[in-house]
Design an enzyme around this catalytic site. Structure first.
Site, PDB file in Angstrom:
ATOM      1  CE1 TYR A 220      -3.083   3.060   0.532  1.00 23.98           C
ATOM      2  CE2 TYR A 220      -1.760   3.488   2.486  1.00 23.98           C
ATOM      3  CZ  TYR A 220      -2.692   3.909   1.553  1.00 23.98           C
ATOM      4  OH  TYR A 220      -3.216   5.182   1.639  1.00 23.98           O
ATOM      5  CB  CYS A 272     -11.227  19.150   7.231  1.00 25.56           C
ATOM      6  SG  CYS A 272     -11.460  18.363   8.836  1.00 25.56           S
ATOM      7  NE  ARG A 386      -5.173   6.990  -0.814  1.00 25.56           N
ATOM      8  CZ  ARG A 386      -4.804   8.021  -0.069  1.00 25.56           C
ATOM      9  NH1 ARG A 386      -4.311   9.112  -0.630  1.00 25.56           N
ATOM     10  NH2 ARG A 386      -4.945   7.984   1.243  1.00 25.56           N
TER      11      ARG A 386
END
Length: 623
Positions: A220, A272, A386
């Site tokens: 990963y 966020c 991803r």
């Protein structure tokens, strides 16, 4: 035998000549030691030539770590079903004498090095080792840090060619003066799907003393792409020692009136709004993740550490992410990882179009309703799936800023938190210290139900960097405060919060952040006035009303403004108490932090005396 003589025996003539051309005995010793220890069948040394990069790309396909997709230049890579994220439990900073640091997983250096060497002994038998050279930051610049990567994963090497600037010629140029980082990685034994098998022996150890990172039995990217979050720990330490900043921040250009260009950095914990801010279509991106900020002649100058994006693909859809969507559907070089593939096409969760009911994904053959060994239903793609792509393919990239060896002047720094009831959507700090302490060092992210099962838990995450911290938090903050004092011209500091809610309803729309950016740009240049509040400066209604009309062609009502920008005194006081309590438990915190928090507390208490618990911005404007 010296290192070069040993290398001559270990490498074929062509590869040896490539290494010999770099006049750096320290590098030669490192390569000889590890090639002997890892025992690969074959070694390939990458120069900066397109042929060498092409060889790595071909080997990723040849060894089955990547497969071609229907669109030219697109490939897919899968990690083991249980190797889908950064392994925090088995990632440790190695410190001598078993030293400990707050918030950091540490391990005794001698023990850690002994363990990793044992795990890596002969691990590359029957495999090919790739030796790759890269640089962090633009080449031949004040920002440049050279790095060498050893890996037996062509996928990891391929990812780094997309994400980082090539560094072989830079190593040759620097010769013996190179202060370089080292990364040693092995995916270990692979299963029939060509994914790492021995995850119980997965380790990622960061040796600060030798500026070396070891990673084993994992593929990963967050655990293996040496120059990303692994190098980040090394650069944070180097920055604190040398008096500059290595930050988990985007770098973007906001376009002001009359063609003015103003550059901002932004630190946001995950979920966020970091990527969506950096990708606003009519502004320009320089970098989406990591930024170096150096003092140059009294000015803070920033540069993107990388040249590509290793981005989360979940939720990328044509409506909210038009630029990323366009890039992902262009025939440019892209590695998709851990997505669903059907008939050569990639699919991912929440992409806004219909997803097939079967195909192949990170779990192997997949069908809707398939469950894993723990009984959990497996989604089409992993939530951490991803895409890896070079920034040059983004239509909104500022290439000049990306490659400028002097970086760009940082006009403003943004800290983005997430809460439903405390911070207003945007505000400006009174000064550098006030911003660093009450915004950056006080950053919190309210967890959503999806992440922790408990909604409304506020995770403390100063500068959005806690996961990657490699020094004492007190030393890190002290360096931050000192950095600002060294400057003749300090960047303005801002805090944003896109997630205010009232009675369960969002107070802002997704694109409102585009207006906050334009306001911040105007404030950097003193083009608009602001209202002084106990927690910093907030926008005036008239300025926002004009910007909403100009930027979004939207009416902005006084009611919306008042709801969004009222000063919520009880919640703000509770936050100061929370943050102060956290820092009181740590030793070695700059005294200034408590002083600045106390001053903010007193301002809020005085304002409450005068106006009550919830203060309208109009009341403060009238003063």
């Amino acid at each position: 035998m010296n290192a070069l003589e040993r290398l001559e025996k270990l490498l074929d003539k062509e590869q040896f000549e490539k290494v010999k051309a770099i006049d750096n005995p320290e590098l030669h010793e490192f390569l000889a030691e590890w090639i002997e220890w890892l025992e690969p069948d074959k070694v390939f040394v990458c120069t900066d030539s397109p042929e060498d990069e092409g060889y790595v790309r071909w080997k990723a396909l040849y060894y089955g770590e990547e497969r071609m997709l229907e669109t030219p230049n697109h490939t897919v890579h899968y990690d083991n079903y249980y190797d889908q994220a950064r392994d925090k439990a088995n990632t440790a900073i190695l410190l001598p004498g078993g030293k400990k640091l707050p918030y950091i997983n540490t391990k005794d250096r001698d023990e850690g090095l002994k363990e990793i060497r044992e795990l890596m002994k002969g691990i590359m038998k029957g495999k090919e080792l790739f030796v790759c050279f890269f640089v962090l930051g633009p080449k031949n610049s004040i920002f440049t840090i050279p790095a060498v990567q050893l890996t037996d994963s062509a996928y990891v090497a391929h990812s780094e060619f997309i994400l980082y600037r090539k560094g072989y010629e830079e190593f040759k140029r620097l010769g013996r003066s190179a202060r370089f980082f080292r990364f040693v990685h092995s995916a270990g034994e692979l299963d029939e799907r060509k994914t790492s098998k021995n995850l119980d022996k997965r380790r990622i150890y960061i040796d600060l003393e030798d500026e070396t990172v070891y990673s084993v039995n994992t593929q990963y990217g967050g655990n293996t792409i040496g120059l990303k979050k692994l190098a980040f720990r090394l650069t944070i330490k180097r920055a604190v020692e040398e008096g500059w900043l290595s930050e988990h921040m985007f770098l973007m250009r906001v376009n002001g009136p009359h063609g003015r260009k103003t550059y901002f950095t932004g630190a946001y914990p995950s979920m966020c709004g970091k990527t969506s801010t950096a990708m606003i279509p009519w502004e320009n991106i320089v970098g989406d993740d990591l930024t170096f900020i150096l003092p140059v002649n009294g000015i803070a100058r920033g540069a993107n550490v990388e040249k590509g994006v290793f981005g989360i693909i979940q939720g990328v859809n044509p409506e909210d992410d038009p630029i990323i969507w366009q890039v992902l559907h262009s025939p440019v070089e892209i590695i998709f990882s851990n997505v669903l593939v059907k008939d050569g096409k990639p699919y991912w969760n929440d992409m806004g179009i219909e997803i097939p009911d079967e195909g192949e994904n990170h779990s192997g053959k997949w069908w809707r309703g398939k469950k894993d060994a723990e009984g959990n239903e497996i989604p089409p793609s992993h939530k951490n799936a991803r895409f890896t792509v070079s920034l040059e393919h983004f239509p909104n990239v500022d290439m000049e800023a990306l490659e400028n060896p002097c970086g760009v002047e940082v006009g403003g720094m943004i800290f983005g938190g997430r809460d439903a009831d405390t911070w207003p959507p945007v505000r400006e700090a009174f000064n550098w210290e006030h911003g660093v302490i009450t915004m950056g060092a006080s950053l919190e992210s309210e967890t959503t139900a999806a992440t922790l099962g408990k909604e409304g838990v506020r995770a403390f995450n100063p500068m959005a960097i806690l996961d990657f911290m490699s020094v004492h938090l007190g030393d890190y903050l002290r360096n931050y405060l000192e950095f600002g004092r060294k400057l003749k011209k300090t960047p303005k500091i801002f805090a944003v919060n896109y997630f205010l809610r009232e009675n369960g309803v969002w107070l802002n729309h997704k694109l409102d952040k585009a207006v906050w950016l334009k306001w911040m740009e105007l404030r950097v240049h003193g083009d608009v006035e602001a209202i002084e509040t106990p927690i910093g400066y907030i926008p005036k209604y008239k300025d926002l009303a004009k910007l909403f009309k100009d930027v979004l062609n939207k009416e902005y009502t006084k009611e919306d403004y008042e709801r969004q920008f009222k000063i919520r005194v009880p919640e703000l006081l509770a936050k100061i108490d929370r943050i102060e309590e956290i820092y009181r438990k740590l030793d070695n915190v700059p005294e200034e932090l408590f002083k600045v928090l106390e001053e903010e507390r007193q301002r809020l208490l005085e304002a409450r005396e005068k106006y009550g618990d919830y203060i309208s911005p109009f009341a403060l404007e009238g003063e």
